[in-house]
Structure formats: C-alpha cells, structure tokens
Design an enzyme around this catalytic site. Structure first.
Site, PDB file in Angstrom:
ATOM      1  N   ARG A 240       0.869  -1.265   0.020  1.00  0.00           N
ATOM      2  CA  ARG A 240       0.095  -0.172   0.113  1.00  0.00           C
ATOM      3  C   ARG A 240       1.099   1.172   0.089  1.00  0.00           C
ATOM      4  O   ARG A 240       1.809   1.307   0.788  1.00  0.00           O
ATOM      5  CB  ARG A 240      -0.830   0.162   1.259  1.00  0.00           C
ATOM      6  CG  ARG A 240      -1.912  -1.017   0.994  1.00  0.00           C
ATOM      7  CD  ARG A 240      -2.941  -0.714   0.143  1.00  0.00           C
ATOM      8  NE  ARG A 240      -4.057  -1.575   0.215  1.00  0.00           N
ATOM      9  CZ  ARG A 240      -4.196  -2.791  -0.665  1.00  0.00           C
ATOM     10  NH1 ARG A 240      -3.439  -2.999  -1.523  1.00  0.00           N
ATOM     11  NH2 ARG A 240      -5.327  -3.545  -0.663  1.00  0.00           N
ATOM     12  N   GLU A 269      -3.611   7.286  -5.157  1.00  0.00           N
ATOM     13  CA  GLU A 269      -3.584   6.386  -6.423  1.00  0.00           C
ATOM     14  C   GLU A 269      -4.596   7.241  -7.445  1.00  0.00           C
ATOM     15  O   GLU A 269      -5.775   7.489  -6.866  1.00  0.00           O
ATOM     16  CB  GLU A 269      -3.677   5.175  -6.289  1.00  0.00           C
ATOM     17  CG  GLU A 269      -2.704   4.471  -5.541  1.00  0.00           C
ATOM     18  CD  GLU A 269      -2.495   3.027  -5.431  1.00  0.00           C
ATOM     19  OE1 GLU A 269      -3.590   2.447  -5.645  1.00  0.00           O
ATOM     20  OE2 GLU A 269      -1.849   2.253  -4.850  1.00  0.00           O
ATOM     21  N   HIS A 288      -0.813   0.114  -9.809  1.00  0.00           N
ATOM     22  CA  HIS A 288      -1.398  -0.973  -8.949  1.00  0.00           C
ATOM     23  C   HIS A 288      -1.832  -2.199  -9.620  1.00  0.00           C
ATOM     24  O   HIS A 288      -3.398  -2.550  -9.766  1.00  0.00           O
ATOM     25  CB  HIS A 288      -2.553  -0.468  -8.325  1.00  0.00           C
ATOM     26  CG  HIS A 288      -2.981  -0.966  -6.770  1.00  0.00           C
ATOM     27  ND1 HIS A 288      -3.252  -0.312  -5.784  1.00  0.00           N
ATOM     28  CD2 HIS A 288      -2.680  -2.347  -6.441  1.00  0.00           C
ATOM     29  CE1 HIS A 288      -3.622  -1.050  -4.675  1.00  0.00           C
ATOM     30  NE2 HIS A 288      -3.198  -2.493  -5.122  1.00  0.00           N
TER      31      HIS A 288
HETATM   32  C1  DGY Z   1      -5.179  -6.391  -3.128  1.00  0.00           C
HETATM   33  O1  DGY Z   1      -6.023  -7.399  -3.228  1.00  0.00           O
HETATM   34  O2  DGY Z   1      -5.205  -5.826  -1.708  1.00  0.00           O
HETATM   35  C2  DGY Z   1      -4.579  -5.805  -4.191  1.00  0.00           C
HETATM   36  O3  DGY Z   1      -3.865  -4.306  -3.825  1.00  0.00           O
HETATM   37  C3  DGY Z   1      -5.372  -5.849  -5.415  1.00  0.00           C
HETATM   38  O4  DGY Z   1      -5.470  -6.777  -6.043  1.00  0.00           O
END
Ligand code: DGY
Length: 331
Positions: A240, A269, A288
């Site tokens: 993250r 983002e 992402h």
């Molecule tokens: C998640 O699943 O948490 C990712 O960031 C996106 O697939």
C-alpha cells in the site's frame, strides 16, 4: 434465499464471479470505469443486503449507518484497509476478502519491479525511444547485481514469503525479514532470519514491503529509515502506498540516498500530477497491477462471489475477515 437478494457491485468484475452474482442476486452493477462517488454509493446501498466493494470504495461507519439492511461486504481484494472492519462487526455486517489466489501474481510483480529497477530497464527503454542510443557504452546504464545479495522483507506473510522463495531459489539471496510475528516456515525452508527494522534497513540490498496498512505501519519508511539504507539499495512496494512517505522517498532518490525504487502502489492513487516521483529516472511506477493477470483476477472474482453469497445466506464466508461477527450477524 426465497427472493433474490438485492446487491450493489461497485465495478464490472470478471465473468468468473459476476455471472454467479447476477444469476443468484438482484444485482445493480456500476458500469463506469471510475468508482461511484461517495454520495452515489450511499444511495445505492441504502436498501441493499450485499455489497461488492473495491479498494477504491471507502466504507466507513457513517456509510454503514445509511445501509440498515446490509449483511455482507465482499471486498474484491486481499487488503481491506478501505473498510472500517470494527464498525462492520459492531453493526453485524460480515466482511470477506480474497487471500491466497493473488500471492504468486503479486510476488512476480514485486520481483519484476526489483529486477527492472535494479537493471534500469525502463530508463533504458526511454533512452532508446528518445533516440539517445548511439553506441555500446562501457560505463553507461550500470545497475545492481542480484546474485547472492540480501533481500529484506517487511512483513513475511504469504506474498513476502513467495518473493523470498523466488529470490532464494533463483538468485541465491540471503533472506532477512522484519515482522511482528516470526515465520518459522521461511526460517526452515529458505533460511530466512528475523531481524529488527533497523538491521533490515542497513543490511538489505533489496527491500520489499508486504505489510498491512494500519496506524502503526503508515509512513513506516520515511526520511530517517531511508537514511539507514545502502546507497545501492532498491526499494520495492507492492503493498500500500501510504507505507512510504513519498516526499521523503523522492528526496532520497534524487540525492542518491538509495539507488532506485519500484512502486506498484502510491499515495494517492494515481499520484498527483506534480508529484516529484513522476520526474525521476530511478523510479518505476506501475498503476497498482500486481494482481492483474487473467487467472488471478478470475480467481479473485470467484472468491468474491462466494463470500457474497455465503454472507447473504447466513453461512460461513470462505474468506472471512471478521468471523468474530458470527454471534451478532444481521438476519
Ligand atoms: C489487493 O488485493 O489488496 C491488491 O492491492 C489488489 O489486488
């Protein structure tokens, strides 16, 4: 389920899950490319029993207060920092996520960023496209070797372990990790060693973040931590964005405090247009996409649908974030 339960799905998902949801539920699917604005989300879930959410949908207590019939939120992600889980539990709402199926795809992406940043692949691509490639250069484009180096993992969970296994088996790396828990499997199988964060920062040639985002981990890599890293180090983040203080990272990349970074996640983002990271040659920014493979997204959609349907039926969710809600689930 005598009558088909009403659900709201905040984005078009792969058919592997969406078809089942549409077959079993009275589903309102948000078909725009961008997420539903907060006020639209509030209206949409006012009379719904189920919600399929994405990490871009913020589900807080105020929103839950507007959805008195909601029984289950099925997040199309393994991470669930977009959801106030204690508030859901308090209100008797089940929360599901999609663990396991995206482990390999995410570890692959972390490795992809690691090797691409270490070997300056994107910079070389841009150099070539710009017509700057005139000849073979003995001193040009020099990057970092991988063989036998030290990989530091912050958060040795499923994904951290999958990356460490690749780097140990393929590149004979020494594996260090920091985590609140010890991961015995990684210690037994790939000789990983648990160390404190300071040691990890100082000794790692590649540092990859796999921690959950919470109040303790937010901003955990800031100016002070970057200063402790090697000048040759490469920082990878597929977890993250807010784990890293992005301004501090831009400064560290600009003045050579660290060698390079590969980021699949940013804060916010997408990054702001004037974010200095966008103008640095030694950072790779991906939108992402770590879980973005056809099979992985299909599998995520299937688990997401199964969590939703189980929550609506009053059954145990296959991937249940808050099983402690069991005694007080909404009927
Ligand atoms: C998640 O699943 O948490 C990712 O960031 C996106 O697939």
């Amino acid at each position: 389920m005598a009558q088909r339960p009403k659900v709201f799905v905040t984005r078009v998902l792969p058919d592997a899950g969406l078809q089942l949801i549409e077959e079993m539920c009275d589903a309102d699917v948000w078909r725009d490319a961008l997420p539903p604005p907060a006020d639209v989300l509030r209206q949409k879930i006012a009379d719904r029993e189920g919600l399929v959410a994405l990490l871009t949908d913020k589900i807080d207590d105020a929103l839950l207060g507007q959805a008195p019939k909601l029984k289950v939120i099925s997040n199309f992600a393994v991470g669930f920092n977009n959801i106030d889980v204690p508030a859901c539990t308090e209100r008797g709402v089940c929360v599901g996520n999609t663990p396991g199926v995206l482990t390999d795809a995410t570890a692959d992406m972390a490795f992809c960023l690691l090797i691409a940043a270490a070997r300056r692949v994107v910079e070389g691509h841009q150099y070539t496209l710009a017509g700057k490639w005139k000849t073979w250069e003995p001193l040009g484009h020099l990057g970092q070797d991988l063989m036998g180096r030290t990989l530091g993992i912050v958060g040795m969970g499923r994904i951290g372990y999958a990356l460490a296994k690749r780097c140990r088996g393929g590149w004979d790396m020494r594996i260090l990790y920091s985590d609140v828990f010890s991961n015995e499997k990684s210690e037994m199988t790939i000789g990983a060693r648990r160390v404190d964060l300071d040691t990890l920062l100082k000794e790692s040639d590649f540092l990859s973040l796999h921690a959950d985002l919470n109040d303790k981990t937010r901003g955990m890599i800031g100016a002070a931590q970057l200063q402790k890293m090697k000048k040759t180090a490469v920082l990878i983040n597929t977890a993250r964005g807010p784990l890293i203080d992005q301004k501090a990272l831009a400064a560290a990349l600009r003045d050579g405090t660290i060698f390079a970074a590969g980021l699949d996640v940013t804060d916010p983002e997408p990054p702001d247009k004037d974010d200095p990271l966008l103008r640095l040659p030694n950072v790779i920014l991906a939108p992402h996409i770590a879980s973005a493979t056809v099979r992985t997204r299909d599998n995520m959609a299937m688990i997401c649908a199964q969590n939703l349907l189980a929550g609506l039926r009053g059954d145990k969710l296959p991937a249940w974030v808050n099983p402690e809600v069991a005694g007080k689930r909404r009927k």
